[in-house]
Motif scaffolding. Structure first.
Motif, PDB file in Angstrom:
ATOM      1  N   GLY A  70       0.457  -1.237   0.009  1.00  7.05           N
ATOM      2  CA  GLY A  70      -0.262   0.055   0.004  1.00  7.05           C
ATOM      3  C   GLY A  70       0.795   1.446  -0.315  1.00  7.05           C
ATOM      4  N   ALA A  71       1.928   1.310  -0.053  1.00 10.70           N
ATOM      5  CA  ALA A  71       3.126   2.553   0.228  1.00 10.70           C
ATOM      6  C   ALA A  71       2.493   3.274  -1.040  1.00 10.70           C
ATOM      7  CB  ALA A  71       4.124   2.131   0.094  1.00 10.70           C
ATOM      8  N   CYS A  72       2.265   2.767  -2.345  1.00  7.55           N
ATOM      9  CA  CYS A  72       1.688   3.141  -3.450  1.00  7.55           C
ATOM     10  C   CYS A  72       0.364   3.859  -3.678  1.00  7.55           C
ATOM     11  CB  CYS A  72       2.320   2.504  -4.925  1.00  7.55           C
ATOM     12  SG  CYS A  72       1.709   1.447  -5.124  1.00  7.55           S
ATOM     13  N   THR A  73      -0.075   3.788  -2.445  1.00 10.89           N
ATOM     14  CA  THR A  73      -1.718   4.283  -3.097  1.00 10.89           C
ATOM     15  C   THR A  73      -2.343   5.966  -3.201  1.00 10.89           C
ATOM     16  OG1 THR A  73      -2.301   2.510  -0.950  1.00 10.89           O
ATOM     17  CG2 THR A  73      -4.557   4.206  -1.868  1.00 10.89           C
ATOM     18  N   VAL A  74      -2.447   5.570  -4.404  1.00 10.13           N
ATOM     19  CA  VAL A  74      -3.003   7.457  -4.532  1.00 10.13           C
ATOM     20  C   VAL A  74      -4.360   7.175  -5.019  1.00 10.13           C
ATOM     21  CG1 VAL A  74      -1.036   7.242  -5.900  1.00 10.13           C
ATOM     22  CG2 VAL A  74      -2.154   6.450  -7.399  1.00 10.13           C
ATOM     23  N   LEU A  75      -4.952   8.101  -5.683  1.00  9.19           N
ATOM     24  CA  LEU A  75      -6.352   8.051  -6.391  1.00  9.19           C
ATOM     25  C   LEU A  75      -6.981   8.507  -7.508  1.00  9.19           C
ATOM     26  CD1 LEU A  75      -7.266  10.625  -2.397  1.00  9.19           C
ATOM     27  CD2 LEU A  75      -8.103   8.132  -3.188  1.00  9.19           C
ATOM     28  N   VAL A  76      -7.726   7.618  -7.391  1.00 10.80           N
ATOM     29  CA  VAL A  76      -7.977   7.458  -9.038  1.00 10.80           C
ATOM     30  C   VAL A  76      -8.956   7.567  -9.050  1.00 10.80           C
ATOM     31  CG1 VAL A  76      -8.069   6.713 -11.181  1.00 10.80           C
ATOM     32  CG2 VAL A  76      -6.087   6.477 -10.000  1.00 10.80           C
ATOM     33  N   ASN A  77     -10.042   9.689  -9.668  1.00 10.25           N
ATOM     34  CA  ASN A  77     -11.345   9.759  -9.448  1.00 10.25           C
ATOM     35  C   ASN A  77     -11.919   9.951  -7.878  1.00 10.25           C
ATOM     36  OD1 ASN A  77     -11.241  10.392 -12.337  1.00 10.25           O
ATOM     37  ND2 ASN A  77     -11.901   8.228 -13.155  1.00 10.25           N
ATOM     38  N   ARG A  80      -9.115   4.638  -4.130  1.00  9.94           N
ATOM     39  CA  ARG A  80      -7.570   4.441  -3.532  1.00  9.94           C
ATOM     40  C   ARG A  80      -7.347   3.605  -4.413  1.00  9.94           C
ATOM     41  NH1 ARG A  80      -8.530   2.058   2.399  1.00  9.94           N
ATOM     42  NH2 ARG A  80     -10.362   1.490   2.034  1.00  9.94           N
ATOM     43  N   ILE A  81      -6.013   3.106  -5.257  1.00 12.29           N
ATOM     44  CA  ILE A  81      -5.583   1.957  -5.944  1.00 12.29           C
ATOM     45  C   ILE A  81      -4.279   2.488  -5.863  1.00 12.29           C
ATOM     46  CG2 ILE A  81      -7.285   2.391  -7.832  1.00 12.29           C
ATOM     47  CD1 ILE A  81      -4.947   3.481  -9.146  1.00 12.29           C
ATOM     48  N   ASN A  82      -3.671   0.749  -5.990  1.00  8.31           N
ATOM     49  CA  ASN A  82      -2.699   0.942  -6.127  1.00  8.31           C
ATOM     50  C   ASN A  82      -1.704   1.298  -7.449  1.00  8.31           C
ATOM     51  OD1 ASN A  82      -1.976   0.066  -3.922  1.00  8.31           O
ATOM     52  ND2 ASN A  82      -2.710  -2.262  -3.791  1.00  8.31           N
ATOM     53  N   ALA A  83      -0.626   2.136  -6.918  1.00  5.55           N
ATOM     54  CA  ALA A  83       0.244   3.125  -8.433  1.00  5.55           C
ATOM     55  C   ALA A  83       0.287   1.634  -8.874  1.00  5.55           C
ATOM     56  CB  ALA A  83       0.249   4.033  -8.306  1.00  5.55           C
ATOM     57  N   CYS A  84       1.251   0.979  -8.101  1.00  8.02           N
ATOM     58  CA  CYS A  84       1.783  -0.572  -8.994  1.00  8.02           C
ATOM     59  C   CYS A  84       0.637  -1.436  -9.643  1.00  8.02           C
ATOM     60  CB  CYS A  84       2.525  -1.133  -7.979  1.00  8.02           C
ATOM     61  SG  CYS A  84       2.413  -1.990  -6.772  1.00  8.02           S
ATOM     62  N   LEU A  85       0.332  -1.496  -9.875  1.00 13.31           N
ATOM     63  CA  LEU A  85      -1.075  -2.357 -10.315  1.00 13.31           C
ATOM     64  C   LEU A  85      -1.663  -2.581 -11.581  1.00 13.31           C
ATOM     65  CD1 LEU A  85      -1.589  -4.676  -6.930  1.00 13.31           C
ATOM     66  CD2 LEU A  85      -0.235  -5.190  -8.913  1.00 13.31           C
ATOM     67  N   THR A  86      -1.431  -0.853 -11.839  1.00  5.82           N
ATOM     68  CA  THR A  86      -1.758  -0.427 -12.544  1.00  5.82           C
ATOM     69  C   THR A  86      -1.033   0.867 -13.802  1.00  5.82           C
ATOM     70  OG1 THR A  86      -4.230   0.941 -14.041  1.00  5.82           O
ATOM     71  CG2 THR A  86      -2.855   1.885 -11.919  1.00  5.82           C
TER      72      THR A  86
END
Length: 187
Positions: A70-77, A80-86
């Motif tokens: 979860g260290a890479c969690t950001v908000l998309v719209n 919350r998402i894990n930025a490493c998984l998209t």
């Protein structure tokens, strides 16, 4: 032509990763923290790498790079998402918010005003080393936007995807519940 087993490249040639990436890059437009930016990215570039390596927004941390910490969690719209998984290319036409975008600029004084959760993390000493803090705060904003958390136990459960190796969990839960109890939070 001699092939080495480990590289599958001719032994007289060296790999040229930048040349490979340059040849396959394509334009990707991302809107991050309200700013639209066009980047030239390889199609396999993760959102995390686009933020850190190409946009130089290093607040979003690379922890496990497997979606487990979860260290890479950001908000998309506002979710919350894990930025490493998209992949970055999948996030065109979305609004991405990183830890850098949570504070707002006070137009009267030209200084930044912390987001209520950023302030609460400071007030409740909700971090030790600070490495996981940006992901924790972005995840907490998403959690409050979702509106499912009603109790401290709910917060613990819904934040379970964000790991703090220092064990600052009591402060993290206290910070989130203090904001949750005082007002609904949106980005």
């Amino acid at each position: 032509m001699n092939l080495t087993l480990g590289t599958l490249l001719p032994t007289n040639e060296s790999p040229s990763l930048p040349a490979i990436q340059t040849a396959t890059r394509q334009p990707v437009t991302l809107t991050v923290n309200g700013v639209k930016t066009e980047l030239q990215l390889a199609p396999w570039t993760s959102l995390l790498d686009a933020l850190r390596e190409y946009m130089h927004l290093t607040g979003t941390k690379k922890g496990c790079d497997h979606g487990q910490c979860g260290a890479c969690t950001v908000l998309v719209n506002n979710k919350r998402i894990n930025a490493c998984l998209t992949l970055a290319i999948m996030q065109e036409d979305t609004q991405i918010t990183t830890i850098e975008g949570l504070s707002s600029l006070d137009q009267t004084s030209s200084s930044s005003k912390l987001h209520p959760l950023q302030r609460a993390f400071i007030d409740h000493d909700a971090f030790q080393c600070g490495y996981c803090t940006p992901g924790q705060i972005c995840s907490a904003v998403g959690l409050l936007n979702e509106g499912h958390a009603k109790t401290a136990d709910d917060v613990r459960e819904l934040m379970s995807g964000n790991i703090c190796r220092c064990g600052a969990y009591p402060g993290i839960v206290a910070a989130i519940t203090s904001v949750m109890d005082s007002q609904p939070t949106t980005v």
